[in-house]
Design an enzyme around this catalytic site. Sequence first.
Site, PDB file in Angstrom:
ATOM      1  N   ILE A 298      -4.239   4.855   0.832  1.00  9.20           N
ATOM      2  CA  ILE A 298      -4.289   4.694   1.574  1.00  9.20           C
ATOM      3  C   ILE A 298      -6.095   6.131   2.072  1.00  9.20           C
ATOM      4  O   ILE A 298      -6.434   6.002   2.367  1.00  9.20           O
ATOM      5  CB  ILE A 298      -3.196   5.255   2.840  1.00  9.20           C
ATOM      6  CG1 ILE A 298      -2.075   4.030   2.587  1.00  9.20           C
ATOM      7  CG2 ILE A 298      -4.351   5.796   4.173  1.00  9.20           C
ATOM      8  CD1 ILE A 298      -1.375   5.245   3.293  1.00  9.20           C
TER       9      ILE A 298
ATOM     10  N   TYR B 106       1.097  -1.073  -0.375  1.00  7.78           N
ATOM     11  CA  TYR B 106      -0.004   0.096   0.364  1.00  7.78           C
ATOM     12  C   TYR B 106       0.794   1.148   0.266  1.00  7.78           C
ATOM     13  O   TYR B 106       1.489   0.995   0.566  1.00  7.78           O
ATOM     14  CB  TYR B 106      -0.890  -0.072   1.528  1.00  7.78           C
ATOM     15  CG  TYR B 106      -0.560   0.552   2.232  1.00  7.78           C
ATOM     16  CD1 TYR B 106       0.445  -0.819   2.702  1.00  7.78           C
ATOM     17  CD2 TYR B 106       0.154   1.756   2.640  1.00  7.78           C
ATOM     18  CE1 TYR B 106       0.360  -0.753   4.115  1.00  7.78           C
ATOM     19  CE2 TYR B 106       0.306   1.709   3.661  1.00  7.78           C
ATOM     20  CZ  TYR B 106       0.954   0.536   4.936  1.00  7.78           C
ATOM     21  OH  TYR B 106       1.843   0.870   6.355  1.00  7.78           O
ATOM     22  N   CYS B 107      -0.216   2.284  -0.468  1.00  5.17           N
ATOM     23  CA  CYS B 107       0.448   3.546  -0.464  1.00  5.17           C
ATOM     24  C   CYS B 107      -0.132   4.477  -0.377  1.00  5.17           C
ATOM     25  O   CYS B 107      -1.336   4.364   0.288  1.00  5.17           O
ATOM     26  CB  CYS B 107       1.702   3.508  -1.477  1.00  5.17           C
ATOM     27  SG  CYS B 107       0.936   3.762  -2.825  1.00  5.17           S
ATOM     28  N   THR B 108       0.284   6.414  -0.775  1.00  2.35           N
ATOM     29  CA  THR B 108      -0.673   6.935  -0.169  1.00  2.35           C
ATOM     30  C   THR B 108      -2.220   7.129  -1.187  1.00  2.35           C
ATOM     31  O   THR B 108      -3.176   7.246  -0.951  1.00  2.35           O
ATOM     32  CB  THR B 108      -0.062   8.320  -0.298  1.00  2.35           C
ATOM     33  OG1 THR B 108       0.724   8.395   0.244  1.00  2.35           O
ATOM     34  CG2 THR B 108      -1.247   9.692   0.532  1.00  2.35           C
TER      35      THR B 108
END
Length: 338
Positions: free
Chosen positions: A207, A178-180
């Site tokens: 996210i 996952y990332c932003t």
Amino acid sequence: MAKYNTLLYYCYSTIENGEQFAADHLNFCKELGLTGRIIVADEGLNGTVSGTPEACQAYMDAVLADERFAKTDFKVDEVDEPSFVKMHVRYKSEIVHSGLRDPNIIDPKQRTGIHLEPKEFMEMKDRDDVVVLDVRSNYEHSLGKFKNAVTLDIENFRDFPAMINELAKYKDKKILTYCTGGIKCEKASALLLHEGFKNVYQLHGGIIKYGKEAGGKDFEGKCYVFDNRLSVDVNSVNPVVISTCRNCGKTTPKMINCANPECNEHFTQCDECGEAMEGCCSDACKAHPRKRVYDGTGYYVKVPQPVNVTKKARPNLPNKYFLYKSRAAAKTAALLFL
Ligand SMILES: [Zn+2]
Ligand SMILES: [Zn+2]
């Protein structure tokens, strides 16, 4: 009704004449009255833009009407004021700097991890055969991350490829990255697959979308964002603060940029230390002659450099919708960061 919206989005899609596209796209955004930061590369588009709901809608409609970007997934936030001061569109070699530029090796348009929608991610993340991997940098995951996520000691995403060996011990697990907003995962998951990881998944929309669609459950702390908000709340289900003040160690969710422009480091600092340190990370920065005035936000607008952007109109470009009504309007707005 929100006063303004802020859009976060990316799209991996081949763009011909990227440099010209970036110049035209800048004018298009200015015509709409948007502010923000967009990166254009031959491999696609990556942006955060802010404006009135009408301007943002017009922008989304225009982007989605272009078949190259028809699959773009916009994350829309309501904000009280625009999240940027200026509008920039820059042409770069990648839409997020990873150093993984050879499309023969890594090409998110061809091969990535399996995309998980927020609720699917939520259901999978706590299984025994799963490792949740944060592919973001230190200043981001120190402010907030998923509970029990594996984090990497990296200052930039371009350092991610060098960390692959450290992850080899998870080869038998299902990796959920996952990332932003999802963009880094496109290349991170592609690289993991290229390196022989078999079961690679990624949080679609990152996210930010997880916060909107799954209430942000089990995301601890706040999410760092690349605009003047610096961070946003994600978790409305079971929120906690995990970050601590650089100076006194007290728990604080507040992320600022160091007031010394030559340092400008992103770090967490409590309000009391912010006042005492005048928004600086260290005594050395506090003593710096070019130190900026700390107003409690820890966000600083760069001083714009005047640049001539009055480019000649080239009538034969395959512009499609990126035609703007008035070239004169573009000429008046002649400030642009380099
Ligand atoms: Zn403190
Ligand atoms: Zn500093």
